[in-house]
Scaffold this motif. Structure first.
Motif, PDB file in Angstrom:
ATOM      1  N   SER A  50       0.825  -1.209   0.000  1.00  0.00           N
ATOM      2  CA  SER A  50       0.000   0.000   0.000  1.00  0.00           C
ATOM      3  C   SER A  50       0.859   1.258   0.000  1.00  0.00           C
ATOM      4  N   ASP A  51       0.215   2.347  -0.350  1.00  0.00           N
ATOM      5  CA  ASP A  51       0.815   3.682  -0.285  1.00  0.00           C
ATOM      6  C   ASP A  51      -0.082   4.531   0.597  1.00  0.00           C
ATOM      7  N   VAL A  52       0.529   5.433   1.378  1.00  0.00           N
ATOM      8  CA  VAL A  52      -0.228   6.285   2.282  1.00  0.00           C
ATOM      9  C   VAL A  52      -0.186   7.723   1.773  1.00  0.00           C
ATOM     10  N   TYR A  53      -1.346   8.332   1.672  1.00  0.00           N
ATOM     11  CA  TYR A  53      -1.494   9.710   1.215  1.00  0.00           C
ATOM     12  C   TYR A  53      -2.128  10.554   2.314  1.00  0.00           C
ATOM     13  N   ARG A  54      -1.815  11.823   2.319  1.00  0.00           N
ATOM     14  CA  ARG A  54      -2.533  12.765   3.175  1.00  0.00           C
ATOM     15  C   ARG A  54      -3.691  13.292   2.338  1.00  0.00           C
ATOM     16  N   ALA A  55      -4.853  13.415   2.955  1.00  0.00           N
ATOM     17  CA  ALA A  55      -6.044  13.852   2.220  1.00  0.00           C
ATOM     18  C   ALA A  55      -6.947  14.652   3.140  1.00  0.00           C
ATOM     19  N   THR A  56      -7.901  15.320   2.526  1.00  0.00           N
ATOM     20  CA  THR A  56      -8.938  16.035   3.260  1.00  0.00           C
ATOM     21  C   THR A  56     -10.242  15.284   3.048  1.00  0.00           C
ATOM     22  N   LEU A  57     -10.891  14.967   4.148  1.00  0.00           N
ATOM     23  CA  LEU A  57     -12.184  14.291   4.107  1.00  0.00           C
ATOM     24  C   LEU A  57     -13.262  15.340   4.283  1.00  0.00           C
ATOM     25  N   THR A  65     -11.689  17.373   7.522  1.00  0.00           N
ATOM     26  CA  THR A  65     -10.752  16.713   8.414  1.00  0.00           C
ATOM     27  C   THR A  65      -9.566  16.183   7.634  1.00  0.00           C
ATOM     28  N   LEU A  66      -8.350  16.381   8.173  1.00  0.00           N
ATOM     29  CA  LEU A  66      -7.173  15.771   7.562  1.00  0.00           C
ATOM     30  C   LEU A  66      -7.148  14.297   7.934  1.00  0.00           C
ATOM     31  N   VAL A  67      -6.900  13.452   6.953  1.00  0.00           N
ATOM     32  CA  VAL A  67      -6.877  12.013   7.177  1.00  0.00           C
ATOM     33  C   VAL A  67      -5.702  11.382   6.439  1.00  0.00           C
ATOM     34  N   ALA A  68      -5.344  10.201   6.874  1.00  0.00           N
ATOM     35  CA  ALA A  68      -4.374   9.366   6.161  1.00  0.00           C
ATOM     36  C   ALA A  68      -5.174   8.345   5.368  1.00  0.00           C
ATOM     37  N   VAL A  69      -4.825   8.194   4.102  1.00  0.00           N
ATOM     38  CA  VAL A  69      -5.516   7.244   3.238  1.00  0.00           C
ATOM     39  C   VAL A  69      -4.504   6.191   2.802  1.00  0.00           C
ATOM     40  N   GLU A  70      -4.713   4.971   3.259  1.00  0.00           N
ATOM     41  CA  GLU A  70      -3.843   3.867   2.868  1.00  0.00           C
ATOM     42  C   GLU A  70      -4.484   3.195   1.656  1.00  0.00           C
ATOM     43  N   MET A  71      -3.883   3.428   0.484  1.00  0.00           N
ATOM     44  CA  MET A  71      -4.403   2.851  -0.760  1.00  0.00           C
ATOM     45  C   MET A  71      -3.670   1.549  -1.047  1.00  0.00           C
ATOM     46  N   LEU A  72      -4.450   0.499  -1.169  1.00  0.00           N
ATOM     47  CA  LEU A  72      -3.855  -0.803  -1.447  1.00  0.00           C
ATOM     48  C   LEU A  72      -3.432  -0.884  -2.901  1.00  0.00           C
ATOM     49  N   ARG A  73      -2.282  -1.507  -3.138  1.00  0.00           N
ATOM     50  CA  ARG A  73      -1.791  -1.723  -4.500  1.00  0.00           C
ATOM     51  C   ARG A  73      -2.219  -3.104  -4.956  1.00  0.00           C
ATOM     52  N   PHE A  74      -2.843  -3.168  -6.112  1.00  0.00           N
ATOM     53  CA  PHE A  74      -3.319  -4.440  -6.645  1.00  0.00           C
ATOM     54  C   PHE A  74      -2.464  -4.879  -7.820  1.00  0.00           C
ATOM     55  N   THR A  75      -2.422  -6.182  -8.014  1.00  0.00           N
ATOM     56  CA  THR A  75      -1.742  -6.744  -9.170  1.00  0.00           C
ATOM     57  C   THR A  75      -2.807  -7.337 -10.082  1.00  0.00           C
ATOM     58  N   HIS A  76      -2.378  -7.757 -11.247  1.00  0.00           N
ATOM     59  CA  HIS A  76      -3.322  -8.407 -12.159  1.00  0.00           C
ATOM     60  C   HIS A  76      -3.500  -9.875 -11.806  1.00  0.00           C
ATOM     61  N   ASP A  77      -2.690 -10.363 -10.881  1.00  0.00           N
ATOM     62  CA  ASP A  77      -2.786 -11.735 -10.405  1.00  0.00           C
ATOM     63  C   ASP A  77      -4.014 -11.843  -9.492  1.00  0.00           C
ATOM     64  N   VAL A  78      -5.040 -12.559  -9.943  1.00  0.00           N
ATOM     65  CA  VAL A  78      -6.298 -12.655  -9.206  1.00  0.00           C
ATOM     66  C   VAL A  78      -6.091 -13.288  -7.832  1.00  0.00           C
ATOM     67  N   THR A  79      -5.240 -14.296  -7.761  1.00  0.00           N
ATOM     68  CA  THR A  79      -4.983 -14.946  -6.471  1.00  0.00           C
ATOM     69  C   THR A  79      -4.377 -13.954  -5.487  1.00  0.00           C
ATOM     70  N   ARG A  80      -3.402 -13.166  -5.935  1.00  0.00           N
ATOM     71  CA  ARG A  80      -2.760 -12.181  -5.061  1.00  0.00           C
ATOM     72  C   ARG A  80      -3.754 -11.099  -4.655  1.00  0.00           C
ATOM     73  N   ARG A  81      -4.587 -10.654  -5.594  1.00  0.00           N
ATOM     74  CA  ARG A  81      -5.596  -9.629  -5.303  1.00  0.00           C
ATOM     75  C   ARG A  81      -6.568 -10.126  -4.241  1.00  0.00           C
ATOM     76  N   ASN A  82      -6.967 -11.371  -4.348  1.00  0.00           N
ATOM     77  CA  ASN A  82      -7.887 -11.941  -3.370  1.00  0.00           C
ATOM     78  C   ASN A  82      -7.250 -12.054  -1.998  1.00  0.00           C
ATOM     79  N   GLN A  83      -5.957 -12.352  -1.942  1.00  0.00           N
ATOM     80  CA  GLN A  83      -5.249 -12.383  -0.663  1.00  0.00           C
ATOM     81  C   GLN A  83      -5.268 -10.997  -0.020  1.00  0.00           C
TER      82      GLN A  83
END
Length: 139
Positions: A50-57, A65-83
């Motif tokens: 994941s990557d963490v961004y600063r954002a305004t909610l 409100t200032l918040v931290a947004v943890e964005m998950l990084r996905f792959t094209h591998d369906v098995t890995r995405r499901n994990q």
């Protein structure tokens, strides 16, 4: 926001059977993408999946409100995405139940499997995570 954007679609067949029940129990925590404005283009931190961004909610009836947004990084591998989805669901289920002065509360989350987007939102901490904070302090 429709119920379909809140839960992973059928493209993710290996989600645990209880995924729908978990997501339904967390509907009060769903944050639509339109409620978040990233403060910068690049993440302030990165973790394994994941990557963490600063954002305004911005939510109607509440102060911005200032918040931290943890964005998950996905792959094209369906098995890995499901994990990744399974780990996120497990983290959501546990996090929403935790109450302790040393832990940040869950502000919300967003899952949109059609766009391969998922993120967790928590209050912004200007000193960063615990390791960053401790490294800045005097010994």
């Amino acid at each position: 926001m429709s119920e379909d954007t809140m839960k992973p679609s059928s493209k993710a067949p290996s989600l645990p059977p209880q995924a729908d029940a978990i997501l339904q129990s967390l509907t009060d925590f769903v944050i639509p993408p339109s409620a978040l404005i990233l403060d910068q283009r690049f993440p302030v931190a990165a973790a394994g999946f994941s990557d963490v961004y600063r954002a305004t909610l911005s939510r109607h009836g509440f102060a911005d409100t200032l918040v931290a947004v943890e964005m998950l990084r996905f792959t094209h591998d369906v098995t890995r995405r499901n994990q990744i989805y399974r780990r996120m669901l497990r983290e959501l289920k546990i996090w929403v139940q935790l109450r302790h002065p040393g832990l940040l509360p869950l502000t919300g989350f967003h899952i949109d499997d059609e766009r391969s987007q998922a993120w967790l939102v928590s209050p912004w901490q200007p000193n960063g995570d615990l390791l960053a904070y401790l490294s800045k302090r005097d010994p």
